[in-house]
Design a protein around this motif. Structure first.
Motif, PDB file in Angstrom:
ATOM      1  N   HIS A  27       0.829  -1.225   0.000  1.00 48.79           N
ATOM      2  CA  HIS A  27      -0.134   0.098  -0.141  1.00 48.79           C
ATOM      3  C   HIS A  27       0.824   1.222   0.069  1.00 48.79           C
ATOM      4  O   HIS A  27       1.713   1.369   0.755  1.00 48.79           O
ATOM      5  CB  HIS A  27      -0.949   0.033   1.219  1.00 48.79           C
ATOM      6  CG  HIS A  27      -1.742  -1.153   1.262  1.00 48.79           C
ATOM      7  ND1 HIS A  27      -2.656  -1.535   0.543  1.00 48.79           N
ATOM      8  CD2 HIS A  27      -1.765  -2.217   2.302  1.00 48.79           C
ATOM      9  CE1 HIS A  27      -3.256  -2.590   0.959  1.00 48.79           C
ATOM     10  NE2 HIS A  27      -2.643  -3.110   2.165  1.00 48.79           N
TER      11      HIS A  27
ATOM     12  N   THR B  87       1.517   4.485   1.235  1.00 53.01           N
ATOM     13  CA  THR B  87       0.845   5.327   2.289  1.00 53.01           C
ATOM     14  C   THR B  87       2.032   6.120   2.751  1.00 53.01           C
ATOM     15  O   THR B  87       3.024   5.843   2.442  1.00 53.01           O
ATOM     16  CB  THR B  87       0.283   4.553   3.408  1.00 53.01           C
ATOM     17  OG1 THR B  87       1.266   3.898   3.864  1.00 53.01           O
ATOM     18  CG2 THR B  87      -0.875   3.513   2.819  1.00 53.01           C
TER      19      THR B  87
ATOM     20  N   GLU C 214       4.351  -9.111   4.246  1.00 53.85           N
ATOM     21  CA  GLU C 214       3.425  -8.438   5.195  1.00 53.85           C
ATOM     22  C   GLU C 214       2.288  -8.757   6.132  1.00 53.85           C
ATOM     23  O   GLU C 214       2.114  -8.769   7.005  1.00 53.85           O
ATOM     24  CB  GLU C 214       3.229  -6.985   4.639  1.00 53.85           C
ATOM     25  CG  GLU C 214       2.399  -5.973   5.372  1.00 53.85           C
ATOM     26  CD  GLU C 214       3.116  -5.509   6.525  1.00 53.85           C
ATOM     27  OE1 GLU C 214       4.558  -5.473   6.692  1.00 53.85           O
ATOM     28  OE2 GLU C 214       2.652  -4.536   7.297  1.00 53.85           O
TER      29      GLU C 214
ATOM     30  N   LYS D  77       4.305  -7.617  14.927  1.00 51.36           N
ATOM     31  CA  LYS D  77       3.366  -7.373  13.784  1.00 51.36           C
ATOM     32  C   LYS D  77       2.039  -7.632  14.237  1.00 51.36           C
ATOM     33  O   LYS D  77       1.282  -6.916  14.388  1.00 51.36           O
ATOM     34  CB  LYS D  77       4.191  -8.075  12.754  1.00 51.36           C
ATOM     35  CG  LYS D  77       3.487  -7.241  11.216  1.00 51.36           C
ATOM     36  CD  LYS D  77       2.048  -7.694  11.114  1.00 51.36           C
ATOM     37  CE  LYS D  77       1.500  -6.899   9.671  1.00 51.36           C
ATOM     38  NZ  LYS D  77       0.217  -7.465   9.459  1.00 51.36           N
TER      39      LYS D  77
ATOM     40  N   ASP E 108      -0.111  -4.403  14.976  1.00 54.48           N
ATOM     41  CA  ASP E 108      -0.788  -4.100  13.597  1.00 54.48           C
ATOM     42  C   ASP E 108      -2.118  -4.706  13.481  1.00 54.48           C
ATOM     43  O   ASP E 108      -3.073  -3.937  13.146  1.00 54.48           O
ATOM     44  CB  ASP E 108       0.264  -4.411  12.515  1.00 54.48           C
ATOM     45  CG  ASP E 108      -0.067  -4.292  11.132  1.00 54.48           C
ATOM     46  OD1 ASP E 108      -1.298  -4.716  10.714  1.00 54.48           O
ATOM     47  OD2 ASP E 108       0.517  -3.820  10.377  1.00 54.48           O
TER      48      ASP E 108
ATOM     49  N   HIS F 168      -7.752  -8.829   3.262  1.00 52.48           N
ATOM     50  CA  HIS F 168      -6.927  -8.152   2.058  1.00 52.48           C
ATOM     51  C   HIS F 168      -7.712  -8.286   0.711  1.00 52.48           C
ATOM     52  O   HIS F 168      -7.315  -7.434  -0.130  1.00 52.48           O
ATOM     53  CB  HIS F 168      -5.832  -9.023   2.046  1.00 52.48           C
ATOM     54  CG  HIS F 168      -4.595  -8.714   1.117  1.00 52.48           C
ATOM     55  ND1 HIS F 168      -3.710  -7.427   1.485  1.00 52.48           N
ATOM     56  CD2 HIS F 168      -4.307  -8.962  -0.161  1.00 52.48           C
ATOM     57  CE1 HIS F 168      -3.183  -7.251   0.393  1.00 52.48           C
ATOM     58  NE2 HIS F 168      -3.384  -8.159  -0.590  1.00 52.48           N
TER      59      HIS F 168
HETATM   60  N1  RBV Z   1      -1.171  -1.834   6.395  1.00 49.69           N
HETATM   61  N2  RBV Z   1      -0.411  -0.843   6.022  1.00 49.69           N
HETATM   62  C1  RBV Z   1      -0.886   0.442   6.314  1.00 49.69           C
HETATM   63  N3  RBV Z   1      -0.606   2.576   7.122  1.00 49.69           N
HETATM   64  O1  RBV Z   1       0.888   1.595   5.335  1.00 49.69           O
HETATM   65  N4  RBV Z   1      -2.011  -0.003   6.905  1.00 49.69           N
HETATM   66  C2  RBV Z   1      -2.386  -1.078   6.995  1.00 49.69           C
HETATM   67  C3  RBV Z   1      -0.115   1.721   6.141  1.00 49.69           C
HETATM   68  C4  RBV Z   1      -0.916  -3.217   6.070  1.00 49.69           C
HETATM   69  C5  RBV Z   1      -1.026  -4.008   7.407  1.00 49.69           C
HETATM   70  O2  RBV Z   1       0.035  -4.429   7.943  1.00 49.69           O
HETATM   71  C6  RBV Z   1      -1.776  -5.355   6.902  1.00 49.69           C
HETATM   72  O3  RBV Z   1      -1.046  -6.636   7.229  1.00 49.69           O
HETATM   73  C7  RBV Z   1      -1.874  -5.025   5.408  1.00 49.69           C
HETATM   74  O4  RBV Z   1      -1.981  -3.887   5.221  1.00 49.69           O
HETATM   75  C8  RBV Z   1      -3.200  -5.758   4.629  1.00 49.69           C
HETATM   76  O5  RBV Z   1      -2.798  -5.574   3.245  1.00 49.69           O
END
Ligand code: RBV
Length: 384
Positions: A53, A55, A151, A181, A185, A296
């Protein structure tokens, strides 16, 4: 060599840079790692293809990888999760990046293939689409690759299945499976960001609503906990008996989706499975029900089924489609059934991504260092 990229609008770079700066101020672990490894440059000579992603938090990870000596080529791992200002900032700062918000599925794979043209030595995945594409279409690149990281839960499941079937051709580190993680997360990140996505797309009151969470894994647990905190009546649906029992003992009502469908006001799927909400559920939902997904892939809510029941669809606000059914009821689908936290909000907060991405960073250094010594399998992240 000039970087190659395709982003929505390079002029968005200054706005993206501010967001990245803000994220950086909340990500002290990556900050320390950057300081430490920009001196020794353990990733010098490594070419990392990433599919994750786009971000502000990911941008901080990319900058850390570059500071440690790597060259990077990037694509987003979901058609709706790229933030265009962040992609612009990365492109303007010299990163090869192929990502824009709202791409179609064909463009999605085109972007991944562009990042592979760069002939990576390491890969970084979120969902295993990059590794999968590489194994299917660019086997010629495999001899160059030392290892990769994954991830997310869904990606780790896919890769373990590949490894079990003998299809995996290079070693992977399951970043998701590190305690620092998944225990943070997946629970607190998903809990907060999913509510954030629902609020941005709807702005409705959560208190007093029947809030149905499908799946009581780490992500579902986070969503249930945070919805309860806002005063919702949380209902959990779960097919795994022990997980269902945990939800019950955590104080939630547990029932089948068939029953929950009739009483839910807001539905969120967090299962990693497909067809969690289908025609047989839409048929009985209340007028005005809000449906979304935080897993996902966009397969948990069966949108084809919803379309088959509908006579019209309109985008009533951003990331919120009103389906008018033939019997006159309305069902509101958020973010087209894609992960609502990343499509309608900004993904997990920086503080939890700091922990996840520190694991990513250290795992890639581990792959670079261990090189060919790692066996071809899905490895847990080494505790140290
Ligand atoms: N995830 N990344 C973000 N802010 O960059 N937010 C969520 C970001 C990841 C998270 O680690 C999860 O395992 C994954 O996105 C799902 O695709």
């Amino acid at each position: 060599m000039p970087n190659k990229y395709k982003v929505a609008d390079l002029k968005l770079a200054p706005a993206g840079r501010l967001k990245i700066e803000w994220a950086e101020s909340r990500m002290p672990v990556l900050g320390l790692l950057k300081q430490k490894y920009s001196r020794t440059k353990p990733l010098k000579g490594q070419r990392i293809a990433g599919c994750l992603h786009v971000t502000k938090e990911t941008a901080v990870l990319v900058h850390t990888l570059v500071a440690a000596g790597a060259q990077v080529s990037w694509s987003g791992c979901n058609p709706l999760s790229t933030q265009d200002d962040i992609a612009a900032a990365l492109a303007a700062d010299g990163v090869s990046i192929y990502a824009w918000h709202g791409m179609n599925v064909k463009e999605f794979y085109w972007c991944i293939e562009k990042t592979l043209e760069f002939k990576p030595t390491l890969t970084l995945d979120d969902g295993a689409d990059l590794i999968n594409t590489l194994h299917k279409r660019r086997q010629d690149l495999i001899p160059n690759i030392l290892g990769g990281t994954e991830e997310t839960t869904t990606g780790v499941h896919r890769l373990r299945a590949m490894a079990a079937g003998g299809a995996l051709k290079y070693p992977i580190i399951a970043v998701n499976d590190a305690e620092t993680k998944w225990d943070f997360d997946n629970v607190y990140g998903t809990g907060q960001s999913s509510i954030d996505g629902i609020l941005r797309a709807t702005s409705i009151l959560i208190a007093g609503k029947n809030f149905v969470v499908a799946g009581y894994g780490h992500c579902g647990k986070g969503c249930a906990m945070r919805a309860a905190g806002l005063g919702a009546n949380v209902i959990v649906t779960e097919v795994k008996p022990t997980a269902a029992l945990k939800a019950l003992l955590d104080g939630f009502r547990v029932m089948t989706m068939t029953r929950a469908a009739r009483i839910g006001d807001i539905f969120i799927t967090a299962t990693g499975m497909k067809d969690v909400i289908t025609k047989k559920h839409f048929q009985f939902m209340k007028d005005g029900a809000v449906v979304c997904n935080t897993g996902h892939y966009d397969c948990e809510v069966n949108i084809k089924d919803l379309k088959s029941l509908a006579k019209s669809v309109k985008e009533i606000r951003s990331n919120n489609q009103q389906y008018t059914l033939k019997d006159g009821r309305h069902i509101f689908l958020l973010a087209q059934g894609r992960l609502v936290n990343l499509a309608a909000a900004e993904g997990h907060p920086s503080e939890v991504m700091d922990m996840s991405f520190a694991n990513q960073f250290l795992s890639l250094i581990h792959c670079a260092k261990e090189g060919r010594k790692l066996t071809i399998d899905v490895h847990d992240i080494p505790p140290e």
